[in-house]
Design a protein around this motif. Structure first.
Motif, short mmCIF file in Angstrom:
data_model
loop_
_atom_site.label_atom_id
_atom_site.label_comp_id
_atom_site.label_asym_id
_atom_site.label_seq_id
_atom_site.Cartn_x
_atom_site.Cartn_y
_atom_site.Cartn_z
N ILE A 1 0.85 -1.19 0.00
CA ILE A 1 0.00 0.00 0.00
C ILE A 1 0.89 1.24 0.00
N ASP A 2 0.29 2.38 -0.41
CA ASP A 2 0.97 3.66 -0.28
C ASP A 2 -0.06 4.77 -0.21
N LEU A 3 0.28 5.85 0.48
CA LEU A 3 -0.58 7.02 0.61
C LEU A 3 0.03 8.18 -0.14
N ASN A 4 -0.84 9.02 -0.71
CA ASN A 4 -0.30 10.23 -1.34
C ASN A 4 0.09 11.25 -0.27
N ALA A 5 0.79 12.29 -0.71
CA ALA A 5 1.35 13.27 0.24
C ALA A 5 0.26 13.98 1.03
N ALA A 6 -0.91 14.16 0.43
CA ALA A 6 -1.99 14.88 1.11
C ALA A 6 -2.82 13.98 2.01
N ASN A 7 -2.48 12.69 2.06
CA ASN A 7 -3.19 11.71 2.89
C ASN A 7 -4.66 11.57 2.50
N THR A 8 -4.97 11.78 1.25
CA THR A 8 -6.36 11.69 0.79
C THR A 8 -6.61 10.46 -0.08
N ILE A 9 -5.56 9.91 -0.66
CA ILE A 9 -5.72 8.78 -1.58
C ILE A 9 -4.81 7.65 -1.15
N LEU A 10 -5.38 6.46 -1.07
CA LEU A 10 -4.63 5.26 -0.72
C LEU A 10 -4.65 4.31 -1.91
N ALA A 11 -3.49 3.77 -2.27
CA ALA A 11 -3.41 2.75 -3.32
C ALA A 11 -3.04 1.43 -2.68
N SER A 12 -3.68 0.35 -3.15
CA SER A 12 -3.37 -0.99 -2.64
C SER A 12 -3.12 -1.91 -3.83
N GLY A 13 -2.16 -2.82 -3.67
CA GLY A 13 -1.81 -3.74 -4.75
C GLY A 13 -1.83 -5.18 -4.27
N THR A 14 -2.37 -6.08 -5.09
CA THR A 14 -2.56 -7.47 -4.68
C THR A 14 -1.55 -8.40 -5.36
N LYS A 15 -1.56 -9.64 -4.90
CA LYS A 15 -0.63 -10.63 -5.46
C LYS A 15 -0.99 -10.99 -6.90
N GLU A 16 -2.23 -10.70 -7.32
CA GLU A 16 -2.63 -10.98 -8.71
C GLU A 16 -2.45 -9.77 -9.61
N GLY A 17 -1.94 -8.68 -9.05
CA GLY A 17 -1.62 -7.53 -9.89
C GLY A 17 -2.70 -6.49 -9.99
N THR A 18 -3.73 -6.54 -9.14
CA THR A 18 -4.77 -5.53 -9.18
C THR A 18 -4.38 -4.34 -8.31
N ILE A 19 -4.46 -3.15 -8.89
CA ILE A 19 -4.23 -1.92 -8.12
C ILE A 19 -5.59 -1.26 -7.88
N SER A 20 -5.90 -1.00 -6.62
CA SER A 20 -7.13 -0.28 -6.26
C SER A 20 -6.72 1.05 -5.66
N VAL A 21 -7.41 2.10 -6.06
CA VAL A 21 -7.12 3.43 -5.53
C VAL A 21 -8.36 3.94 -4.82
N TRP A 22 -8.19 4.30 -3.53
CA TRP A 22 -9.31 4.64 -2.65
C TRP A 22 -9.22 6.08 -2.19
N ASP A 23 -10.39 6.72 -2.08
CA ASP A 23 -10.47 8.04 -1.48
C ASP A 23 -10.60 7.86 0.03
N VAL A 24 -9.54 8.18 0.79
CA VAL A 24 -9.59 7.99 2.24
C VAL A 24 -9.78 9.31 2.98
N SER A 25 -10.09 10.37 2.23
CA SER A 25 -10.24 11.68 2.88
C SER A 25 -11.48 11.74 3.76
N THR A 26 -12.46 10.86 3.51
CA THR A 26 -13.72 10.90 4.27
C THR A 26 -13.82 9.77 5.28
N ALA A 27 -12.72 9.09 5.56
CA ALA A 27 -12.77 7.91 6.43
C ALA A 27 -13.21 8.28 7.84
N THR A 28 -14.39 7.79 8.23
CA THR A 28 -14.86 7.89 9.61
C THR A 28 -15.34 6.50 10.00
N VAL A 29 -15.87 6.38 11.22
CA VAL A 29 -16.30 5.07 11.67
C VAL A 29 -17.42 4.52 10.79
#
Length: 906
Positions: free
Chosen positions: A753-781
């Protein structure tokens, strides 16, 4: 004075003979003019040596008889004649360039005889026989039959000749292939023979015009493109420059096998020197500011089959400026610019409403616009003042009506907005440095307008002091911030996903189906007359560029202007400045040092190396002052190495399972380690003990990140979890408090995984080669995180990192490729192949420092797609890498159980 533009469209020039043109033979006023007789597939042309005399053109279809005049047997006009004379009786002739002035052709009607006396009398029989053959072809009723017969004559001539090997530059050259082809220039093609040797590409025209041989040295070739010519994949264009608009040679072959073989031979020769550029690689250069807007559009045009040698596919550029009435051009006002998100036809709502209504009522095939935004007629509309002979060629020896000429920039723009059938865009010349196309420097007589005014120079807007100033301001507009922010919208329409299909309908961007690539299969049309008619219609109407992008085009990265720059600091008082000068200077200094470091990254030198683990090193973290280095390993230990004493000061084992990564929390008081035992461990540096443990996953934790009080953990249990973490008060021995904010589900194990500098976008990568990019700026419970996009790369991912501007994500994996993904659109915009897997890396957007499977450190020029430096390092794979903020110190950990300290030595 002769040029191929004197021929009709789709006509060939076969041969020429030195001759005398005799008028009124055996009469008192007999006149004789010396010159050159040109035999063409549809006409006879005589070019006098005396420039005052007009060039004479006789269309073969206007001929009444062609014979050797002194032949006694009229039924056998092909008998050889010792006088060398050929008599041509015709119903009309065209007089061209009289007094050497470029002007509309003058037609002289009425039966007349023209006698041409060849210098070589023995050639008369062959010439007359050829003319009779061509005359029969020109008299056929149907265009398809004419074309078929002329093609047969041409192929017969080509088959009887071959490339003259004496024309080779060197006798030691090795011939690789020879074939028949035509050299393409605007509106005309010239048949001949192509030769490729181990050093040169040659073209020898059948007629020896404009010179006996055209030679391209392969060593000079910089770009080569396969082209679609006449809707068929038969073209090949070769450039010996990187950024020029015009090529060095454009060839059209008679079959795609010959074209592909020549392409292969040249591409194979140059592949060691030049990286192949794709639309995506140019996009990356443009996004990062390495290409101007003009250069990028030029490259996209090239990749989309647009060529200056093919007026039906001439490079297309956008109208940018919408203000042609103000005395001052204000490039800071959005209203100065044309709306780049819409095609020309959709800019005027009233006109668009009428067109949409007609479109909805139209039977299939439907189209909104009855004319195209680029066609031969439109190109020459703009260029008539510098290319009058092209206009005369296209329009059968006539200029357009004076009131329909390119008279005024403002008038032309207004007509494009309001005209019922005028939807034309611009051509590259509007953004170049040669303003001659705006000036009637040739003093052409282009006619008189209704008000009695002669057509002279193009009328410029009030804000332009002259033609050069107009081009200068147009260039400034094209490179302005507004256009840089919106150019991707126009690219979507012309070259991108809004060009075809439902997106084109939604964008009001639908043209006649025949204008699109693949809109008609000429090979499936058996009737030659229908085929010729259809081809003529398409070429005259214009063609839509090849589609280059099928997803939204990313926006350009626009550098944010600093609130206080060094150039403007003198004009802003300290009180007005939002930051202190000292802070700003420090930021500038840091940026400069980072830029300097990356530009010298090849000077990285090994400083020290230590074997500190029993297995491969998986993670590296360094305290702020750089004195202590923490490492994790597959040997299950976390070690603290002192750079000062050059020794291990602590070694901690949390379980008997491997540790996968580590990081230090702000304040340098706590180290966090992730483990294959499904746990995340918190270790207190101050107290030298395990402080806490987070049992957050059901399988191994592969990677952790920490930003602003949040912990992000990736796991082989197919999840990424976001935790809000309240640190414990170590003195009172309180534990950390963890609150799960979000759980991001994946189909398979998450490797990195990696986060962008603004801490708003998270990228995740799997063993099958899928990259998912998530908006984490609104993360609450309670918030469900938004998945921005998902990209399947099909190979196990080792690592990826956002660029500092957060616009691009660079990944590497088992497939031995670096891949650049645009975060905004999810588009894969660049791919660089590596010889072996690269396990870890750092990058600045242009240059990559990577650790390879073999243990070397490699430095890559990402835009050039090549390794620029190899540095010997570990004896096994480089598994982890740390780089300081100034980018001048690097630490690597390897499969060989060592950590290596690297320093830049300027």
């Amino acid at each position: 004075r002769f040029s191929l533009l004197l021929l009709n469209l789709e006509e060939y020039y076969f041969e020429q003979h030195t001759a005398n043109h005799i008028i009124n033979k055996d009469c008192k006023d007999e006149r004789k003019f010396r010159g050159s007789l040109k035999i063409c597939s549809k006409s006879i042309i005589f070019e006098p040596d005396d420039n005052i005399q007009p060039i004479i053109k006789i269309a073969l279809r206007d001929c009444i008889s062609i014979k050797a005049p002194e032949d006694n047997e009229a039924n056998y006009p092909l008998t050889r004649n010792t006088s060398g004379g050929i008599s041509v009786v015709c119903s009309q002739v065209f007089l061209i360039k009289e007094r050497n002035v470029i002007a509309p052709y003058k037609t002289v009607r009425g039966r007349a005889e023209h006698l041409f006396q060849l210098d070589v009398a023995g050639k008369v029989g062959d010439v007359v026989q050829t003319l009779h053959q061509l005359y029969r072809a020109s008299c056929l009723d149907k265009m398809g039959d004419q074309a078929a017969m002329i093609t047969a004559i041409l192929q017969s001539r080509l088959a009887r000749t071959s490339f003259d090997k004496n024309r080779f530059q060197s006798i030691s050259e090795t011939l690789h292939m020879e074939c028949k082809a035509e050299m393409v220039t605007p509106l005309v093609t010239n048949p001949g023979h192509v030769c490729v040797t181990d050093a040169n590409l040659y073209f020898q025209p059948l007629n020896g015009y404009p010179k006996p041989v055209v030679q391209i040295t392969l060593q000079n070739v910089r770009r080569i493109y396969k082209r679609r010519h006449g809707l068929m994949p038969l073209g090949l264009e070769v450039f010996c420059t990187e950024n020029d608009l015009c090529s060095d040679i454009y060839l059209k072959f008679y079959n795609y096998q010959d074209r592909d073989e020549v392409y292969f031979l040249i591409a194979t020769y140059i592949e060691n020197h030049i990286a192949e550029h794709t639309a995506e690689s140019y996009m990356l250069q443009w996004q990062r500011g390495h290409l101007s807007n003009y250069q990028y559009l030029l490259h996209l045009n090239n990749l989309a089959d647009r060529s200056c040698n093919d007026l039906s596919q001439y490079p297309v550029f956008p109208w940018i400026i919408a203000d042609y009435s103000s005395s001052v051009l204000d490039l800071t006002k959005p209203e100065t610019f044309r709306d780049l998100s819409k095609p020309i036809g959709a800019l005027n709502k009233e006109r668009l409403d009428r067109l949409v209504t007609r479109y909805q009522e139209m039977p299939e095939p439907k189209f909104m616009y009855g004319s195209h935004y680029s066609s031969p007629g439109y190109v020459l509309f703009y260029l008539v003042r510098v290319a009058p002979e092209y206009m005369l060629c296209l329009q059968n020896g006539k200029f357009d009506h004076a009131d329909r000429m390119f008279n005024s920039i403002a008038e032309t723009w207004k007509n494009c907005l309001d005209g019922a059938t005028d939807f034309k865009e611009l051509i590259p010349e509007f953004y170049e440095n040669d303003s001659s196309f705006l000036v009637n420097s040739l003093k052409l007589d282009l006619g008189k307008r209704q008000g009695g005014k002669m057509v002279e120079d193009v009328e410029l807007p009030p804000w332009a002091s002259g033609p050069d100033d107009f081009l200068q301001k147009s260039q400034e507009a094209l490179e302005s911030q507004y256009v840089s922010e919106h150019l991707h919208e126009w690219i979507d329409i012309i070259f991108g996903y809004k060009q075809k299909g439902s997106e084109a309908v939604a964008a009001q961007n639908v043209f006649h189906p025949l204008t699109y690539e693949g809109g008609v299969d000429l090979n499936s049309i058996m009737d030659p007359n229908e085929k010729v008619a259809l081809l003529t219609q398409i070429l005259e109407f214009g063609q839509t560029p090849k589609q280059l992008f099928t997803t939204p085009h990313p926006q350009r990265i626009i550098p944010k202007l600093k609130s206080l720059s060094r150039t403007s600091s003198h004009s802003i008082s300290i009180a007005e400045s939002p930051v202190s000068p000292n802070e700003e200077s420090f930021e500038d200094l840091t940026e400069e040092s980072i830029t300097l470091a990356w530009s010298n990254i090849a000077k990285l030198k090994l400083d020290k190396q230590y074997k500190i683990h029993k297995e491969a090193i998986t993670g590296i973290a360094v305290t702020c002052n750089g004195s202590s280095v923490f490492t994790t390993s597959q040997d299950s230990t976390l070690k603290m190495f002192s750079r000062e004493s050059k020794s291990i000061q602590r070694s901690v084992s949390f379980s008997n399972m491997a540790l996968s990564s580590c990081l230090i929390l702000p304040g340098d008081t706590t180290v966090i380690s992730s483990s294959w035992d499904n746990h995340i461990y918190f270790y207190s540096i101050a107290f030298g003990r395990q402080q806490d443990v987070l049992m957050g996953h059901d399988d191994a934790v592969s990677k952790i990140c920490w930003r602003d009080g949040r912990l992000y953990s990736a796991s082989w249990d197919s999840t990424v979890k976001v935790w809000h973490c309240v640190p414990g008060e170590t003195l009172s021995n309180k534990k950390h408090h963890f609150e799960l904010l979000a759980e991001l589900e994946h189909d398979v194990s998450v490797n990195t995984i990696d986060l962008n500098a603004a801490n708003t976008i998270l990228a995740s990568g799997t063993k099958e080669g899928t990259i998912s990019v998530w908006d984490v700026s609104t993360a609450t419970v309670t918030e469900c995180l938004n998945l921005l996009f998902l990209l399947l790369l099909l190979f196990l991912l080792f690592a990826f990192f956002f660029c500092t501007d957060s616009r691009h994500l660079l990944s590497t994996g088992e497939d031995c490729c670096f891949k650049v993904i645009d975060v905004q659109t999810g588009m894969l915009i660049s791919s660089v192949t590596t010889e072996e897997p690269q396990r870890c890396f750092r990058w600045d957007g242009n240059t990559i420092l990577s650790g390879s499977q073999s243990g070397e450190l490699l430095i890559w020029d990402l835009l050039g797609g090549k390794v620029t430096e190899r540095i010997k390092g570990h004896t096994g794979a480089v598994m982890s890498m740390w780089m300081n903020e100034q980018c001048n110190n690097v630490i690597t950990g390897g499969e060989d159980k060592q950590i290596m300290f690297w320093k830049l030595q300027y």
